[in-house]
Scaffold this active site. Structure first.
Site, PDB file in Angstrom:
ATOM      1  N   ARG A  34      -5.432 -12.580   9.648  1.00 34.77           N
ATOM      2  CA  ARG A  34      -5.206 -12.765   8.659  1.00 34.77           C
ATOM      3  C   ARG A  34      -3.913 -13.932   9.412  1.00 34.77           C
ATOM      4  NH1 ARG A  34      -2.071  -8.048   5.266  1.00 34.77           N
ATOM      5  NH2 ARG A  34      -0.829  -8.031   6.870  1.00 34.77           N
ATOM      6  N   ARG A  37       2.885  -1.124  14.531  1.00 34.29           N
ATOM      7  CA  ARG A  37       2.269  -0.693  13.290  1.00 34.29           C
ATOM      8  C   ARG A  37       1.365   0.766  12.190  1.00 34.29           C
ATOM      9  NH1 ARG A  37       1.203  -6.850  11.399  1.00 34.29           N
ATOM     10  NH2 ARG A  37       0.751  -5.819   9.323  1.00 34.29           N
ATOM     11  N   ARG A  66       5.702   5.373   1.939  1.00 40.81           N
ATOM     12  CA  ARG A  66       5.139   5.182   3.731  1.00 40.81           C
ATOM     13  C   ARG A  66       6.039   6.902   4.872  1.00 40.81           C
ATOM     14  NH1 ARG A  66       4.211  -0.347   3.319  1.00 40.81           N
ATOM     15  NH2 ARG A  66       2.971  -0.837   5.452  1.00 40.81           N
ATOM     16  N   ARG A  78       3.287 -14.795   8.375  1.00 43.89           N
ATOM     17  CA  ARG A  78       3.448 -13.960   8.767  1.00 43.89           C
ATOM     18  C   ARG A  78       3.551 -13.426   9.855  1.00 43.89           C
ATOM     19  NH1 ARG A  78       1.405  -8.696   5.292  1.00 43.89           N
ATOM     20  NH2 ARG A  78       2.296  -7.576   6.864  1.00 43.89           N
ATOM     21  N   LYS A  88      -5.438  -3.230   1.024  1.00 44.90           N
ATOM     22  CA  LYS A  88      -4.612  -2.573  -0.110  1.00 44.90           C
ATOM     23  C   LYS A  88      -4.098  -4.201  -0.891  1.00 44.90           C
ATOM     24  CE  LYS A  88      -1.230  -0.807   2.410  1.00 44.90           C
ATOM     25  NZ  LYS A  88      -1.798  -1.021   3.590  1.00 44.90           N
TER      26      LYS A  88
HETATM   27  P1  ADP Z   1       0.980  -3.929   6.003  1.00 44.85           P
HETATM   28  O1  ADP Z   1       0.574  -2.745   5.473  1.00 44.85           O
HETATM   29  O2  ADP Z   1      -0.296  -4.965   6.256  1.00 44.85           O
HETATM   30  O3  ADP Z   1       1.732  -3.807   7.491  1.00 44.85           O
HETATM   31  P2  ADP Z   1       3.132  -4.584   4.422  1.00 44.85           P
HETATM   32  O4  ADP Z   1       3.169  -6.070   3.787  1.00 44.85           O
HETATM   33  O5  ADP Z   1       2.652  -3.274   3.460  1.00 44.85           O
HETATM   34  O6  ADP Z   1       1.876  -4.885   5.612  1.00 44.85           O
HETATM   35  O7  ADP Z   1       4.404  -4.330   5.189  1.00 44.85           O
HETATM   36  C1  ADP Z   1       5.162  -5.293   6.523  1.00 44.85           C
HETATM   37  C2  ADP Z   1       6.412  -4.357   6.836  1.00 44.85           C
HETATM   38  O8  ADP Z   1       7.368  -4.376   5.566  1.00 44.85           O
HETATM   39  C3  ADP Z   1       5.667  -3.720   7.109  1.00 44.85           C
HETATM   40  O9  ADP Z   1       5.271  -3.098   8.390  1.00 44.85           O
HETATM   41  C4  ADP Z   1       7.394  -2.201   7.059  1.00 44.85           C
HETATM   42  O10 ADP Z   1       8.105  -3.293   8.711  1.00 44.85           O
HETATM   43  C5  ADP Z   1       8.010  -2.954   5.598  1.00 44.85           C
HETATM   44  N1  ADP Z   1       7.544  -1.885   4.676  1.00 44.85           N
HETATM   45  C6  ADP Z   1       7.273  -2.251   3.803  1.00 44.85           C
HETATM   46  N2  ADP Z   1       6.888  -1.144   3.066  1.00 44.85           N
HETATM   47  C7  ADP Z   1       7.445  -0.217   3.435  1.00 44.85           C
HETATM   48  C8  ADP Z   1       7.978   0.861   3.218  1.00 44.85           C
HETATM   49  N3  ADP Z   1       7.459   2.060   2.097  1.00 44.85           N
HETATM   50  N4  ADP Z   1       8.491   1.885   4.099  1.00 44.85           N
HETATM   51  C9  ADP Z   1       8.975   0.766   5.097  1.00 44.85           C
HETATM   52  N5  ADP Z   1       9.203   0.013   5.508  1.00 44.85           N
HETATM   53  C10 ADP Z   1       8.000  -1.161   4.388  1.00 44.85           C
END
Ligand code: ADP
Length: 192
Positions: free
Chosen positions: A128, A146, A89, A134, A14
């Protein structure tokens, strides 16, 4: 306005595709992951709260991310449209987003859902983790958590937008440019 949700599990690409999409279509990129990491870097109270969840691979509470998105919408009134990345999400986040956009009379136009096999996802995230800094990308059990969160809570978001016929599935494997072409082919005919 043209509002797009880029959807898919962690590691589905994404972030990479978002960079190309915002350049091509002049959209404002709203990534809740990036917004949360910025709050953590600045050691804000919101960031400190979010970090507990993120470190374990759990979702941050709905009200925290919904508030953050609402603020971002208010701060960007003069844009052509938004690209939502990593949000919504949960079903509650999707309903909240629809309400926020309804008030602005600019609903979601399309949800593009990237599809990538689980083995490929874990491989990409571990890779990554070697360079991204991260912490949630280095531990295989956190990565698996996740992906499990995605299956338990996040797939409901696709069901929400399927009701309105807004979901398009896109194969997320291949080269970055091949995937970008597939996405563009879906957007171009409806872009306004
Ligand atoms: P990825 O999709 O690669 O796991 P993101 O950078 O989108 O990475 O998100 C990293 C973390 O941030 C998630 O595992 C979650 O803990 C938190 N997070 C991100 N977006 C949301 C959301 N919309 N609702 C709840 N938690 C979120």
């Amino acid at each position: 306005m043209f509002n797009l949700i880029l959807f898919g599990p962690p590691g589905s690409g994404k972030g990479t595709q978002s960079e190309k999409l915002i350049a091509k279509y002049s959209l404002k990129h709203l990534s809740t992951g990036d917004l949360l990491r910025s709050q953590i870097a600045h050691q804000t109270p919101l960031g400190l709260e979010a970090k507990h969840f993120m470190d374990k691979g759990q979702l941050v509470p709905d009200e925290v991310v919904i508030g953050m998105i609402s603020t971002a919408l208010d701060q960007n009134t003069e844009v052509k449209g938004f690209l939502f990345d990593g949000f919504p999400r949960t079903a509650a986040q999707a309903e909240a987003l629809d309400k926020l956009l309804e008030m602005r009379q600019s609903p979601i136009n399309i949800m593009l859902a990237l599809e990538v096999g689980e083995e490929e996802l874990v491989g990409r995230l571990m890779k990554r983790g070697q360079t991204s800094g991260r912490s949630d990308d280095t531990d295989e059990s956190i990565i698996k958590n996740r992906i499990a969160e995605y299956h338990q809570k996040t797939t409901a978001v696709a069901d929400h937008y399927k009701q309105f016929d807004k979901v398009v599935l896109v194969k997320g494997e291949g080269t970055i440019d091949e995937i970008f072409d597939r996405i563009s082919n879906e957007i171009d005919p409806i872009f306004q």
